[in-house]
Design an enzyme around this catalytic site. Structure first.
Site, PDB file in Angstrom:
ATOM      1  CD  GLN A 179      12.900 -29.546 -49.471  1.00  0.00           C
ATOM      2  OE1 GLN A 179      12.946 -30.356 -48.540  1.00  0.00           O
ATOM      3  NE2 GLN A 179      11.820 -29.387 -50.209  1.00  0.00           N
ATOM      4  CG  HIS A 201       4.471 -26.737 -46.910  1.00  0.00           C
ATOM      5  ND1 HIS A 201       4.403 -27.680 -47.910  1.00  0.00           N
ATOM      6  CD2 HIS A 201       5.033 -25.646 -47.460  1.00  0.00           C
ATOM      7  CE1 HIS A 201       4.887 -27.163 -49.021  1.00  0.00           C
ATOM      8  NE2 HIS A 201       5.275 -25.926 -48.776  1.00  0.00           N
ATOM      9  CB  CYS A 323       7.103 -26.638 -58.221  1.00  0.00           C
ATOM     10  SG  CYS A 323       7.061 -26.407 -56.443  1.00  0.00           S
TER      11      CYS A 323
HETATM   12  N1  PLP Z   1      12.491 -23.684 -52.066  1.00  0.00           N
HETATM   13  C1  PLP Z   1      12.635 -25.007 -52.042  1.00  0.00           C
HETATM   14  C2  PLP Z   1      14.005 -25.593 -52.087  1.00  0.00           C
HETATM   15  C3  PLP Z   1      11.512 -25.842 -51.984  1.00  0.00           C
HETATM   16  O1  PLP Z   1      11.666 -27.172 -51.965  1.00  0.00           O
HETATM   17  C4  PLP Z   1      10.230 -25.251 -51.943  1.00  0.00           C
HETATM   18  C5  PLP Z   1       9.010 -26.089 -51.949  1.00  0.00           C
HETATM   19  O2  PLP Z   1       8.971 -27.120 -52.586  1.00  0.00           O
HETATM   20  C6  PLP Z   1      10.143 -23.849 -51.939  1.00  0.00           C
HETATM   21  C7  PLP Z   1      11.280 -23.094 -52.012  1.00  0.00           C
HETATM   22  C8  PLP Z   1       8.819 -23.166 -51.881  1.00  0.00           C
HETATM   23  O3  PLP Z   1       8.308 -23.186 -50.577  1.00  0.00           O
HETATM   24  P1  PLP Z   1       6.740 -22.903 -50.349  1.00  0.00           P
HETATM   25  O4  PLP Z   1       6.022 -24.107 -50.839  1.00  0.00           O
HETATM   26  O5  PLP Z   1       6.601 -22.683 -48.884  1.00  0.00           O
HETATM   27  O6  PLP Z   1       6.426 -21.681 -51.139  1.00  0.00           O
END
Ligand code: PLP
Length: 377
Positions: A179, A201, A323
């Site tokens: 982020q 993304h 998530c």
């Molecule tokens: N770390 C943080 C702070 C995130 O916000 C996210 C995704 O929401 C991730 C890791 C995971 O990234 P990815 O979706 O590319 O696995």
């Protein structure tokens, strides 16, 4: 549709999709193939690496492409613990990390590691002193995120790196910058972190691609994925060339307009904060400094109901990290807010495409939600 969930994922601009289309349909070679189509792909992978590395502020050879931010976090934590296995089996992290880091730390616990989870204050702050106080002679790894994905809090990575040099120079420092990349200014070469994970993304690239910066103090990092030896032997698997082309194109576009984009997002966030506070019972949560994430609570109104109600009207916001779907967020829980406040926390997050009228539509829908439904918490 009003999309205010750019911290969950971002739309892919047409130029990014076009770049990917060409790689899928015309330039579809395997970079390991020895004829023209393959050699051309190999050349382009090198250019895409250069583009992303430049934006991250490192040398291309220090950047390894991954399948996502989650993979980068998993790999960084395992590689750092492996390197320092003789130093000790202690990890320092925070209670508000993304589950990619938390679950990796829990896995290390199951392998005999002790993990210290630092709690933020009620505003979401974690200080460098707090992190450094927790570091011991047997601390193999410190893993602290750059920007919290639910609160927008920015954590003091450079200060932690500086302090670690004195407290325990062998401890490796990982930061999940998923982020933070292209949201808060930093350069890998001066930040002081040994491992930095980013994701495509969240910056206008496709899903399913990311990168890990591996700094000079990380020696012979153990690959997470073994196989054909792509990515200089560090990350096997045929390169996801279309994703890589999209990632690099998105980074190039964001870099081109970076200062305008960042000030646009900061202006939108300030506008949203002002407008939202005209709604009765609505308060700001934390004082996250990142330009793209705003956390608020409609005190007494359950966040999942708010998200569902606004979703039915085509307004996309989130009840915390995408998530967690449905489960209470560990980040909000870590703030120890009163139950009515914690239960009403929602996240709005912004991108270059967000307009003031998007915010107006969301504020009106939230006001209607407040006025038409009885609080339940
Ligand atoms: N770390 C943080 C702070 C995130 O916000 C996210 C995704 O929401 C991730 C890791 C995971 O990234 P990815 O979706 O590319 O696995």
């Amino acid at each position: 549709m009003v999309y205010l969930d750019h911290a969950a994922t971002t739309p892919v601009p047409r130029d990014v999709a076009d770049a990917m289309y060409e790689v899928l349909t015309e330039q579809f070679g395997n970079p390991s193939s020895q004829y023209g189509l393959g050699l051309e792909m190999k050349r382009r992978v090198g250019l895409w690496r250069k583009t992303v590395a430049e934006a991250l502020g490192c040398e291309p050879q220090q950047l390894t492409f991954t399948s996502c931010g989650t993979e980068g976090d998993n790999w960084a934590i395992q590689a750092a613990c492996h390197q320092n296995r003789r130093l000790g089996r202690h990890i320092v992290t925070t209670a508000v990390e993304h589950s990619a880091v938390l679950a990796s730390c829990q896995r290390m616990e199951s392998q005999g590691y002790e993990v210290t989870y630092l709690a933020p204050d009620s505003q979401g702050h974690i200080t460098a002193a707090q992190v450094l106080d927790a570091v011991r002679p047997d601390t193999a790894l410190v893993s602290v995120m750059m920007v919290n994905n639910e609160l927008g809090s920015v954590y003091p990575i450079a200060e932690i790196a500086q302090g670690l040099k004195e407290k325990n120079p062998q401890t490796l420092l990982h930061t999940d910058a998923v982020q933070g990349f292209l949201k808060v200014p930093f350069a890998a070469r001066t930040l002081g972190a040994d491992l930095i994970a980013i994701s495509g993304h969240k910056v206008g690239g496709p899903k399913g691609v990311g990168a890990l910066y591996i700094g000079p103090r990380v020696r012979n990092p153990q690959p997470l994925i073994a196989g054909g030896g792509q990515e200089n032997g560090l990350r096997s698997g045929t390169e996801a060339t279309a994703q890589l082309s999209g990632f690099a194109k998105a980074v190039e576009l964001r870099q081109e307009h970076l200062s305008q984009t960042l000030s646009h997002m900061a202006d939108i966030k300030a506008y949203a904060a002002r407008a939202l506070q005209t709604i009765p019972d609505l308060i700001l949560i934390g004082d996250g400094q990142s330009p793209h994430i705003l956390s608020v609570s409609l005190v007494g109104w359950p966040s999942q109901n708010i998200v569902n109600d606004l979703g039915a009207q085509g307004i996309c916001i989130s009840a915390g990290s995408a998530c967690h779907r449905g489960k209470p967020s560990h980040v909000v829980a870590a703030l120890h807010l009163p139950k009515k406040v914690a239960g009403g926390v929602i996240r709005l997050s912004f991108g270059p495409e967000t307009t003031q009228s998007d915010i107006d539509a969301c504020v009106e829908a939230l006001r209607r939600h407040h006025d038409s439904r009885l609080p339940m918490l």
